[in-house]
Scaffold this motif. Sequence first.
Motif, mmCIF file in Angstrom:
data_model
loop_
_atom_site.group_PDB
_atom_site.id
_atom_site.type_symbol
_atom_site.label_atom_id
_atom_site.label_comp_id
_atom_site.label_asym_id
_atom_site.label_seq_id
_atom_site.Cartn_x
_atom_site.Cartn_y
_atom_site.Cartn_z
ATOM 1 N N PRO A 1 -90.359 65.400 -22.951
ATOM 2 C CA PRO A 1 -90.499 65.098 -24.374
ATOM 3 C C PRO A 1 -90.822 66.495 -25.288
ATOM 4 C CG PRO A 1 -91.543 63.769 -23.220
ATOM 5 C CD PRO A 1 -91.294 64.564 -22.129
ATOM 6 N N PHE A 2 -91.367 67.672 -24.787
ATOM 7 C CA PHE A 2 -91.563 68.871 -25.194
ATOM 8 C C PHE A 2 -90.728 70.178 -25.214
ATOM 9 C CE2 PHE A 2 -95.353 66.929 -23.341
ATOM 10 C CZ PHE A 2 -95.925 66.115 -24.470
ATOM 11 N N PHE B 1 -104.063 71.832 -23.901
ATOM 12 C CA PHE B 1 -103.000 72.215 -24.508
ATOM 13 C C PHE B 1 -101.764 70.939 -24.529
ATOM 14 C CE2 PHE B 1 -98.488 74.346 -24.227
ATOM 15 C CZ PHE B 1 -98.400 74.660 -25.475
ATOM 16 N N LEU B 2 -101.430 70.649 -23.209
ATOM 17 C CA LEU B 2 -100.330 69.594 -22.945
ATOM 18 C C LEU B 2 -101.009 68.251 -23.614
ATOM 19 C CD1 LEU B 2 -99.374 70.193 -19.319
ATOM 20 C CD2 LEU B 2 -98.280 70.847 -21.438
ATOM 21 N N LYS C 1 -100.263 64.076 -27.891
ATOM 22 C CA LYS C 1 -100.885 63.682 -28.918
ATOM 23 C C LYS C 1 -100.127 63.590 -30.322
ATOM 24 C CE LYS C 1 -105.304 62.929 -31.440
ATOM 25 N NZ LYS C 1 -106.590 63.002 -31.617
ATOM 26 N N ASN C 2 -99.766 64.964 -30.587
ATOM 27 C CA ASN C 2 -98.991 65.098 -31.672
ATOM 28 C C ASN C 2 -97.439 64.680 -31.751
ATOM 29 O OD1 ASN C 2 -101.335 66.419 -32.906
ATOM 30 N ND2 ASN C 2 -100.660 68.573 -32.199
ATOM 31 N N ALA D 1 -100.666 60.748 -23.168
ATOM 32 C CA ALA D 1 -100.960 61.744 -22.166
ATOM 33 C C ALA D 1 -101.521 61.171 -20.741
ATOM 34 C CB ALA D 1 -102.348 62.344 -22.816
ATOM 35 N N THR D 2 -101.105 61.898 -20.071
ATOM 36 C CA THR D 2 -101.402 61.272 -18.526
ATOM 37 C C THR D 2 -102.400 62.427 -17.615
ATOM 38 O OG1 THR D 2 -99.411 62.403 -17.406
ATOM 39 C CG2 THR D 2 -99.296 60.206 -18.141
#
Length: 178
Positions: free
Chosen positions: A51-52, A90-91, A96-97, A102-103
């Motif tokens: 996703p990033f 950071f991840l 979150k953003n 988050a895992t």
Amino acid sequence: MRARRSVVAVGAAVVAAVVAGCAPQPGTVAEIDGRTISEADLDRVTDELGPFLNDASRGAVLTALVQSQAGLELGELNDVEVSEERAAEFLTSLAKNSGVDATEWSEGSLTIARMQLLGGELAQLPDAEATTAQFQQILADLDVTVSPRYGEYDPATGEIVALQPDWIVDPAAAEPAE
């Protein structure tokens, strides 16, 4: 005659064992300086960071893992370090953003995140040109073995280059039939 067949059979078995010992284990995508990246590792990193990333293909993620290994070595040479805890924060912030759950982050995802953060700190060093040359040298010196399924490692760029089998012909480049 029978003894000769036995010697040939034993010789073939020895050659097969030696060749098998040099080949990566089944399910291995790559080995980077003795560190094995499995299919499962690559899948997990691709899923976590997809996703990033602009390019979340498996080849791009594998290239990022290789280059991150080189970047972490560069950081050590220049006494610059980013902790796994900072990389996880950071991840988690990115997730979150982005509205992504988050895992717990895999080692590979943390390695890539550490490199991303490290890149910013290395850019602050006074001699960026020398740092870039060090990075290129580390990439060239890495011992990288890649499964042919994923391509071949190019030490000049640090990228995994997809191979095109010689039996696949680009229709635009094909000569017209007479």
